[in-house]
Design a protein around this motif. Structure first.
Motif, PDB file in Angstrom:
ATOM      1  N   ASP A  66     -16.008 -40.080  16.281  1.00 25.76           N
ATOM      2  CA  ASP A  66     -14.699 -40.231  16.594  1.00 25.76           C
ATOM      3  C   ASP A  66     -14.272 -41.633  16.017  1.00 25.76           C
ATOM      4  O   ASP A  66     -12.978 -41.436  15.543  1.00 25.76           O
ATOM      5  N   GLN A  67     -14.695 -42.722  15.961  1.00 29.31           N
ATOM      6  CA  GLN A  67     -14.355 -43.846  15.325  1.00 29.31           C
ATOM      7  C   GLN A  67     -14.451 -43.688  13.871  1.00 29.31           C
ATOM      8  O   GLN A  67     -13.273 -44.253  13.205  1.00 29.31           O
ATOM      9  N   ARG A  68     -15.427 -43.418  13.048  1.00 30.85           N
ATOM     10  CA  ARG A  68     -15.347 -43.081  11.823  1.00 30.85           C
ATOM     11  C   ARG A  68     -14.581 -41.910  11.123  1.00 30.85           C
ATOM     12  O   ARG A  68     -14.554 -41.784   9.965  1.00 30.85           O
ATOM     13  N   SER A  69     -13.904 -41.331  11.798  1.00 32.59           N
ATOM     14  CA  SER A  69     -13.000 -40.193  11.419  1.00 32.59           C
ATOM     15  C   SER A  69     -11.494 -40.502  11.882  1.00 32.59           C
ATOM     16  O   SER A  69     -10.602 -39.639  11.510  1.00 32.59           O
ATOM     17  N   ASP A  70     -11.361 -41.548  12.347  1.00 36.68           N
ATOM     18  CA  ASP A  70      -9.970 -42.040  13.053  1.00 36.68           C
ATOM     19  C   ASP A  70      -9.123 -42.692  11.948  1.00 36.68           C
ATOM     20  O   ASP A  70      -9.691 -43.526  11.446  1.00 36.68           O
ATOM     21  N   PRO A  71      -8.094 -42.141  11.569  1.00 35.33           N
ATOM     22  CA  PRO A  71      -7.254 -42.631  10.137  1.00 35.33           C
ATOM     23  C   PRO A  71      -6.789 -43.996  10.582  1.00 35.33           C
ATOM     24  O   PRO A  71      -6.577 -44.792   9.652  1.00 35.33           O
ATOM     25  N   ARG A  72      -6.625 -44.507  11.842  1.00 35.92           N
ATOM     26  CA  ARG A  72      -6.245 -45.767  12.174  1.00 35.92           C
ATOM     27  C   ARG A  72      -7.313 -46.839  12.012  1.00 35.92           C
ATOM     28  O   ARG A  72      -6.976 -47.912  11.361  1.00 35.92           O
ATOM     29  N   GLU A 111     -14.374 -42.347   2.397  1.00 41.91           N
ATOM     30  CA  GLU A 111     -14.046 -41.054   3.040  1.00 41.91           C
ATOM     31  C   GLU A 111     -14.512 -41.335   4.521  1.00 41.91           C
ATOM     32  O   GLU A 111     -15.734 -41.537   4.774  1.00 41.91           O
ATOM     33  N   PRO A 112     -13.921 -40.638   5.312  1.00 46.50           N
ATOM     34  CA  PRO A 112     -14.251 -40.666   6.737  1.00 46.50           C
ATOM     35  C   PRO A 112     -15.309 -39.623   7.035  1.00 46.50           C
ATOM     36  O   PRO A 112     -15.646 -38.804   6.230  1.00 46.50           O
ATOM     37  N   ASP A 113     -16.168 -39.878   8.152  1.00 51.50           N
ATOM     38  CA  ASP A 113     -16.992 -38.779   8.391  1.00 51.50           C
ATOM     39  C   ASP A 113     -16.485 -37.759   9.001  1.00 51.50           C
ATOM     40  O   ASP A 113     -15.268 -37.713   9.459  1.00 51.50           O
ATOM     41  N   TYR A 163     -17.398 -54.818  10.843  1.00 50.51           N
ATOM     42  CA  TYR A 163     -17.223 -54.263  12.156  1.00 50.51           C
ATOM     43  C   TYR A 163     -16.268 -53.254  12.470  1.00 50.51           C
ATOM     44  O   TYR A 163     -15.335 -53.128  11.288  1.00 50.51           O
ATOM     45  N   GLY A 164     -16.063 -52.621  13.462  1.00 48.47           N
ATOM     46  CA  GLY A 164     -14.990 -51.421  13.559  1.00 48.47           C
ATOM     47  C   GLY A 164     -14.861 -51.503  15.379  1.00 48.47           C
ATOM     48  O   GLY A 164     -15.778 -51.496  15.863  1.00 48.47           O
ATOM     49  N   LEU A 165     -13.673 -51.098  15.807  1.00 50.34           N
ATOM     50  CA  LEU A 165     -13.374 -50.831  17.256  1.00 50.34           C
ATOM     51  C   LEU A 165     -12.273 -49.993  17.221  1.00 50.34           C
ATOM     52  O   LEU A 165     -11.546 -49.666  16.762  1.00 50.34           O
TER      53      LEU A 165
END
Length: 198
Positions: free
Chosen positions: A32-38, A46-48, A104-106
């Protein structure tokens, strides 16, 4: 060269959060996080798109820790350890240079709440005090002002600005490299000793 030992996995605790090992059960939240455009806006990759991609990533992260080449934590609350808020890691440890790269990613639901700042402080303390790193670097898209502010808040300084060094989706993009030296490097006695040797 540094001797890096990441087994057993180094779980970290802050005032509000636990930084724990990523598990395969985290794959849906991580996808969900690695495909969120934000989130992906400034990551320039490229997103997952599938759960298989994300589970494979968790397997690589687990193997990196086993190989002592990198460590990535899931950020969770102590009272809800299965709810993944984000990730942070010293994902590329260069033992020969006593240096690592932080990433990091949040999830956007937790932006502007001091989550990543608190996690970053714990990770830097671990990197400098436990792993005995000399420096930590971060590679940032120049337009990612939130990430730049976070790094600067923790003492990182801009080390380099690379013009059009990264090709993504048909265009050349700029990159900024930030770095932070171990607090030991700022001790007066070490500076004086270095000056005496010159």
């Amino acid at each position: 060269m540094l001797y890096i030992q990441l087994t057993p996995f180094p779980e970290l605790h802050t005032e509000r959060f636990v930084l724990r090992r990523l598990q395969q059960a985290d794959a849906p939240a991580l996808l969900d996080q690695r495909s969120d455009p934000r989130i992906m806006r400034y990551l320039d990759r490229e997103p997952d798109t599938t759960l298989e991609q994300t589970t494979a990533l968790i397997e690589r992260i687990t193997q990196n820790a086993a190989d002592n080449s990198g460590v990535t934590w899931g950020i969770v609350r102590p009272a809800a350890t299965q709810e993944l808020l984000g990730t942070i890691g010293l994902w590329r440890i260069m033992a020969e240079h006593h240096r690592a790269e932080v990433g990091y990613g949040l999830h956007p639901d937790y932006w502007q709440q001091g989550v990543m700042s608190e996690a970053l402080a714990a990770v830097l303390d671990f990197g400098f005090q436990t792993l005995k790193l000399h420096s930590v670097e971060a590679n940032v898209n120049p337009h990612n002002t939130a990430s730049r502010r976070l790094l600067e808040k923790h003492g990182f300084v801009q080390e380099a600005y690379f013009r059009q060094n990264y090709f993504f989706r048909g265009q050349f993009l700029d990159s900024i490299i930030y770095s932070l030296l171990t607090p030991e490097a700022a001790k007066p006695e070490l500076i004086n000793e270095a000056a005496t040797e010159l």
